[in-house]
Scaffold this motif. Structure first.
Motif, short mmCIF file in Angstrom:
data_model
loop_
_atom_site.label_atom_id
_atom_site.label_comp_id
_atom_site.label_asym_id
_atom_site.label_seq_id
_atom_site.Cartn_x
_atom_site.Cartn_y
_atom_site.Cartn_z
N ALA A 196 10.81 -18.68 6.95
CA ALA A 196 11.21 -17.51 7.74
C ALA A 196 10.17 -17.19 8.81
O ALA A 196 10.50 -16.67 9.88
CB ALA A 196 11.41 -16.32 6.81
N ALA A 197 8.91 -17.54 8.52
CA ALA A 197 7.82 -17.22 9.46
C ALA A 197 7.93 -18.01 10.76
O ALA A 197 7.29 -17.65 11.76
CB ALA A 197 6.47 -17.48 8.79
N ALA A 198 8.74 -19.05 10.76
CA ALA A 198 8.95 -19.79 12.00
C ALA A 198 9.59 -18.87 13.04
O ALA A 198 9.33 -19.00 14.23
CB ALA A 198 9.84 -21.00 11.73
N TYR A 199 10.41 -17.93 12.57
CA TYR A 199 11.04 -16.96 13.49
C TYR A 199 10.28 -15.65 13.54
O TYR A 199 10.16 -15.02 14.58
CB TYR A 199 12.48 -16.65 13.03
N PHE A 200 9.83 -15.20 12.36
CA PHE A 200 9.17 -13.89 12.27
C PHE A 200 7.78 -14.10 11.66
O PHE A 200 7.61 -14.01 10.43
CB PHE A 200 10.01 -12.94 11.40
N PRO A 201 6.79 -14.38 12.50
CA PRO A 201 5.48 -14.81 11.97
C PRO A 201 4.82 -13.84 11.01
O PRO A 201 4.08 -14.25 10.14
CB PRO A 201 4.63 -14.98 13.24
N ASP A 202 5.11 -12.54 11.12
CA ASP A 202 4.45 -11.59 10.23
C ASP A 202 5.34 -11.11 9.10
O ASP A 202 5.04 -10.10 8.45
CB ASP A 202 3.96 -10.37 11.04
N CYS A 203 6.42 -11.82 8.86
CA CYS A 203 7.35 -11.35 7.81
C CYS A 203 6.74 -11.58 6.43
O CYS A 203 5.80 -12.35 6.26
CB CYS A 203 8.67 -12.10 7.91
N ILE A 204 7.30 -10.88 5.47
CA ILE A 204 6.93 -11.10 4.06
C ILE A 204 8.23 -11.31 3.28
O ILE A 204 9.17 -10.52 3.45
CB ILE A 204 6.16 -9.90 3.47
N VAL A 205 8.28 -12.35 2.47
CA VAL A 205 9.43 -12.49 1.58
C VAL A 205 8.98 -11.98 0.21
O VAL A 205 8.09 -12.55 -0.42
CB VAL A 205 9.94 -13.94 1.52
N ARG A 206 9.55 -10.85 -0.19
CA ARG A 206 9.12 -10.18 -1.42
C ARG A 206 10.14 -10.37 -2.53
O ARG A 206 11.33 -10.13 -2.32
CB ARG A 206 8.99 -8.67 -1.20
N PRO A 207 9.66 -10.75 -3.72
CA PRO A 207 10.59 -10.79 -4.86
C PRO A 207 10.87 -9.37 -5.33
O PRO A 207 10.01 -8.49 -5.22
CB PRO A 207 9.83 -11.57 -5.92
N PHE A 208 12.07 -9.10 -5.80
CA PHE A 208 12.37 -7.80 -6.43
C PHE A 208 13.33 -8.06 -7.60
O PHE A 208 13.54 -9.22 -7.97
CB PHE A 208 12.93 -6.80 -5.39
N GLY A 209 13.87 -6.99 -8.17
CA GLY A 209 14.79 -7.16 -9.31
C GLY A 209 14.06 -7.64 -10.55
O GLY A 209 12.85 -7.42 -10.70
N SER A 210 14.78 -8.35 -11.41
CA SER A 210 14.23 -8.64 -12.73
C SER A 210 13.07 -9.65 -12.71
O SER A 210 12.38 -9.79 -13.70
CB SER A 210 15.33 -9.11 -13.68
N SER A 211 12.84 -10.30 -11.56
CA SER A 211 11.68 -11.20 -11.49
C SER A 211 10.37 -10.41 -11.52
O SER A 211 9.33 -10.94 -11.90
CB SER A 211 11.69 -12.01 -10.19
N VAL A 212 10.43 -9.14 -11.09
CA VAL A 212 9.19 -8.37 -10.99
C VAL A 212 9.20 -7.05 -11.77
O VAL A 212 8.16 -6.42 -11.92
CB VAL A 212 8.84 -8.06 -9.50
N ASN A 213 10.37 -6.61 -12.24
CA ASN A 213 10.41 -5.28 -12.86
C ASN A 213 10.06 -5.31 -14.36
O ASN A 213 10.19 -4.29 -15.04
CB ASN A 213 11.77 -4.60 -12.60
N THR A 214 9.65 -6.46 -14.86
CA THR A 214 9.24 -6.72 -16.27
C THR A 214 10.44 -6.76 -17.24
O THR A 214 10.25 -6.82 -18.45
CB THR A 214 8.19 -5.72 -16.83
#
Ligand code: GTP
Ligand code: MG
Length: 553
Positions: A196-214
């Motif tokens: 994604a950074a090829a288009y948006f160099p400062d972007c962040i791809v953040r995990p959410f949902g059950s991958s991170v909510n324990t």
């Protein structure tokens, strides 16, 4: 099988990695409580993201000498830790101490060429390691398991547990995401971020949902969103002088159209250039547009969205609730597993209850105990300080982020009691009149006629279970009553726990007898008693395979 996670010498980072909640699962385990994270959600996310940026994914030959492998990679820089896992081949996740080592590794790597096909020369952090001499390597490395135990193994473990409490904790321990699986999830997001950074160099791809909510179970999907706010914040720097500089941009009529355009391009990009990204589907007309794909190398089914800050905040709230009391996650895992075993939930979208809604129901139930096990969202808001203030798209998402400021509960009820009471409570809940509301922690009149109304904690005019049909809700109520009844019967006629006979939680995970009539708390149902008894008997042997489907959600 225990995963290999070695901490090699890497000044400064080793101590950090040995922190209580970061202990690799290969080290001595003192119990499930150790898995409860105590750090702030944002700290945990930032730390893991930074780790993932120093990490590479390598497809390895099946037989490889671990020592030689590490020696080879160490020439590019010191390694902090690594592990191997299998997913249609052997893979290694290698975390360097410094990000710069990845550049050195990429410089020492070439793009393959074959006579028949042409490679698209995309330089990512996903590599393929080949042996120069095919016959020289004989040893097999031990690999970390990324999927839960088989049903049969789980069944045995649960049958030999000492109590229902022990069963619930065992299920949690077996199903929760491991340290390695969590690392792999952050790494996958980081690899997608590179694209994604090829288009948006400062972007962040953040995990959410059950991958991170324990509350994630091994095998659950990987929800991620493209966060472009960083780009906006960077460009919003104040400058001096009389002028204000703006970017020349293209405008579209709505945020939704902007999202669709961004996701459409990223979907194409993942499809054409993303190593290991297969089965890319652009689902852009959904309520929340997304790109769905499989990341073959990690085995994750991924859902990529944009601008999903509220969902990330929901994940943070669940993370906090999961960390406040060790009973919360144990109960949620068992209820989710119970719901899956009875096909109340499904990996296919439809009129059924989602895991997210079930989690909200458990939280609500725990808020209703006396004394409460969990605080209401409103009381978490009262504890918030200036730093916690958060408004997203006009919705107040303020709540305390510092876990140490929330008082532990005085409630000492056992998991066994809570499980029974959960089924009793929802088996008799006035769903026709009342809605579930974790913000206030009490039932309220339903604002509309949806069969199940669970107020969205942040967008308070929305119902998170709007999709649930009357018949699915009825199925949930019937099964809750039946389960309460099964547990009640076991109190009267408890099987010897040393036997291999299904009991406690296992009885609840067994399929319901066919042609089951609706259960009520008061009505004894002889037919059902006999059918359940026969079924339990018939399961004494090896017929345990289909009582629950453990893969996926
Ligand atoms: P799994 O079933 O294990 O994937 O659980 P999950 O919590 O990851 O659920 P899912 O993948 O369906 O959704 C990911 C996240 O999106 C959830 O954790 C919520 O934060 C959010 N979400 C899902 N469904 C809804 C909904 O109906 N309303 C709102 N507001 N958010 C939702
Ligand atoms: Mg999910």
């Amino acid at each position: 099988q225990r995963p290999i996670v070695r901490l090699l010498s890497c000044p400064g980072t080793v101590a950090k990695d040995l922190r209580r909640d970061e202990q690799p699962s290969g080290s001595v385990e003192t119990g499930f409580e150790d898995k409860i994270p105590k750090r702030r959600f944002s700290e945990m996310q930032n730390e893991r993201r930074e780790q993932a940026q120093r990490t590479v994914l390598i497809h390895c030959p099946e037989k490889i000498s671990e020592n030689k492998f590490l020696k080879y990679l160490s020439q590019f820089g010191p390694i902090n830790n690594h592990f191997f896992y299998e997913s249609f081949g052997l893979y290694a996740v290698v975390e360097f101490c410094q990000k710069e080592s990845i550049g050195s590794l990429q410089n020492g790597t070439h793009t393959p060429s074959t006579a028949m096909e042409t490679a698209i020369p995309f330089r990512s952090r996903f590599f393929n390691l080949k042996l120069k001499n095919q016959t020289s390597e004989r040893s097999r490395v031990r690999s970390s398991n990324q999927l839960p135990r088989s049903n049969k193994q789980l069944f045995e473990l649960l049958c030999y547990a000492e109590s229902i409490d022990d069963q619930l904790n065992t299920l949690l321990k077996e199903f929760q995401l491991t340290e390695e699986n969590t690392k792999l999830r952050y790494l996958t997001c980081s690899l997608i971020e590179d694209i994604a950074a090829a288009y948006f160099p400062d972007c962040i791809v953040r995990p959410f949902g059950s991958s991170v909510n324990t509350f994630g179970k091994l095998g659950c999907d990987l929800d991620m969103f493209l966060d472009l706010d960083e780009t906006r914040n960077l460009s919003a720097h104040k400058t001096s002088g009389n002028f204000l500089m703006e970017f020349q941009v293209k405008n579209v009529p709505s945020e939704r159209i902007a999202t669709q355009k961004i996701l459409s391009v990223l979907g194409e990009c993942l499809d054409h250039f993303g190593p290991g990204c297969v089965g890319v589907q652009k689902i852009l007309n959904a309520r929340c547009p997304l790109v769905r794909f499989s990341h073959q190398a990690s085995g994750f089914q991924c859902d990529l969205t944009t601008n999903n800050r509220i969902a990330l905040t929901s994940s943070e709230l669940l993370y906090i609730y999961g960390a406040l009391d060790s009973r919360v996650r144990a109960l949620v895992f068992s209820i989710r597993c119970w719901a899956r075993a009875h096909s109340l939930t499904s990996s296919i979208p439809g009129a059924w209850i989602t895991n997210f809604s079930l989690t909200m129901m458990v939280i609500f139930f725990l808020q209703r105990r006396s004394p409460p096990i969990l605080p209401t969202l409103d009381s978490l808001k009262t504890l918030a300080d200036a730093e916690d203030k958060c408004v997203i798209e006009g919705n107040n998402c303020t709540f305390v982020r510092d876990l140490s400021r929330i008082k532990p509960s005085q409630n000492t009820e056992t998991l066994e009691l809570l499980l029974k009471e959960f089924f009793e409570y929802f088996g008799n809940f006035a769903f026709d009149k009342n809605s579930i509301n974790i913000r206030q922690g009490r039932e309220q009149n339903k604002p509309d006629s949806s069969p199940l109304y669970i107020q969205n904690p942040f967008e308070t005019s929305l119902n998170i279970s709007k999709n649930v049909s009357q018949s699915q809700l009825q199925k949930f109520v019937d099964l809750a009553r039946e389960s309460a009844w099964i547990l009640q019967q076991e109190d009267i006629d408890r099987p010897s726990i040393s036997s291999n006979r299904p009991w406690g939680l296992v009885s609840l995970l067994l399929p319901s007898p066919p042609n089951r009539k609706s259960f009520t708390k008061k009505k004894s149902n002889k037919f059902a008693i006999e059918t359940v008894k026969n079924l339990l008997e018939s399961l004494k042997g090896n017929r345990t395979e289909n009582f629950t489907k453990t893969s996926g959600k």
